[in-house]
Design a protein around this motif. Sequence first.
Motif, mmCIF file in Angstrom:
data_model
loop_
_atom_site.group_PDB
_atom_site.id
_atom_site.type_symbol
_atom_site.label_atom_id
_atom_site.label_comp_id
_atom_site.label_asym_id
_atom_site.label_seq_id
_atom_site.Cartn_x
_atom_site.Cartn_y
_atom_site.Cartn_z
ATOM 1 N N ALA A 1 -6.828 1.679 7.886
ATOM 2 C CA ALA A 1 -6.600 0.934 6.646
ATOM 3 C C ALA A 1 -6.067 -0.458 6.945
ATOM 4 O O ALA A 1 -6.440 -1.441 6.279
ATOM 5 N N MET B 1 1.097 4.584 1.668
ATOM 6 C CA MET B 1 0.545 5.241 2.855
ATOM 7 C C MET B 1 1.268 6.536 3.215
ATOM 8 O O MET B 1 0.960 7.135 4.253
ATOM 9 N N ARG C 1 -16.570 0.736 8.555
ATOM 10 C CA ARG C 1 -15.520 1.751 8.456
ATOM 11 C C ARG C 1 -15.844 2.952 9.336
ATOM 12 O O ARG C 1 -14.957 3.515 9.990
ATOM 13 N N MET D 1 0.828 -1.205 0.000
ATOM 14 C CA MET D 1 0.000 0.000 0.000
ATOM 15 C C MET D 1 0.864 1.258 0.000
ATOM 16 O O MET D 1 1.960 1.284 0.553
ATOM 17 N N ASP E 1 -5.415 7.132 9.950
ATOM 18 C CA ASP E 1 -5.975 6.525 8.742
ATOM 19 C C ASP E 1 -5.188 5.278 8.346
ATOM 20 O O ASP E 1 -5.750 4.343 7.764
ATOM 21 N N ARG E 2 -3.907 5.261 8.657
ATOM 22 C CA ARG E 2 -3.103 4.067 8.392
ATOM 23 C C ARG E 2 -3.570 2.911 9.278
ATOM 24 O O ARG E 2 -3.660 1.766 8.819
#
Length: 231
Positions: free
Chosen positions: A89, A78, A174, A76, A85-86
């Motif tokens: 994810a 990032m 989410r 990914m 947000d990491r």
Amino acid sequence: MVAENALHSAQDAVIEAALAHVPFDGWSDATLKAALADSGVDAALAGALFPRGPLDLALAYHRRGDARMVAALAAMEMQGMRFRDRVAAAVMARLDLVEDKELVRRGTTFFALPQNAAEGAKAIWGTADAIWTALGDQSEDANWYSKRATLSAIYSATVLFWLGDDSEDHAETRAFLDRRIDNLMQVEKFKAAFRENPLGKVLLKGPLRVLDHIRAPRRPDDLPGSLKETA
């Protein structure tokens, strides 16, 4: 090494074969027996591959998912993402790798049994550790433990929500995860403010100084097969 690779391949073959049986028979002796037959792996190897039977089968499946998540995170991009947000994810990447929710639902029931609960908790901790490690966590003090404990709680809650979520692309999961991470960020802000507060400074230098002696576990570098630098 050849024998180790052969065992790993055999274990993976049994796990793959088990996936068709778990939705019906759970993580059970019946599933393990059927998976051995379907995979063509000699039943005599079952003791070496899964010493504790279905418990080790379920744990091997979970660890395989963690390994695949780590590989997915490595691929990914990032760099431009906020750290929160990491984390989100990474959690969703782990869930997106599940072939069938029923596999996890059966696993949740299986690890809720008193005799399996401790191993289930260790598996969740392992997932949290894999996420933090993949995201580059370098903490070596009490934060190493608090980060993994907090993420374990977030991950567990998110999995339970995800199991009942039928929204498109798991949008509700989410959103749920984002709220849990928001709570985590508020705690982190409180901890930072506490360190700068006069009372916090006194406590950290006094009764809470014991935290300074807590260290993250280290893997011994003198185990057989490990490489050590030589002068």
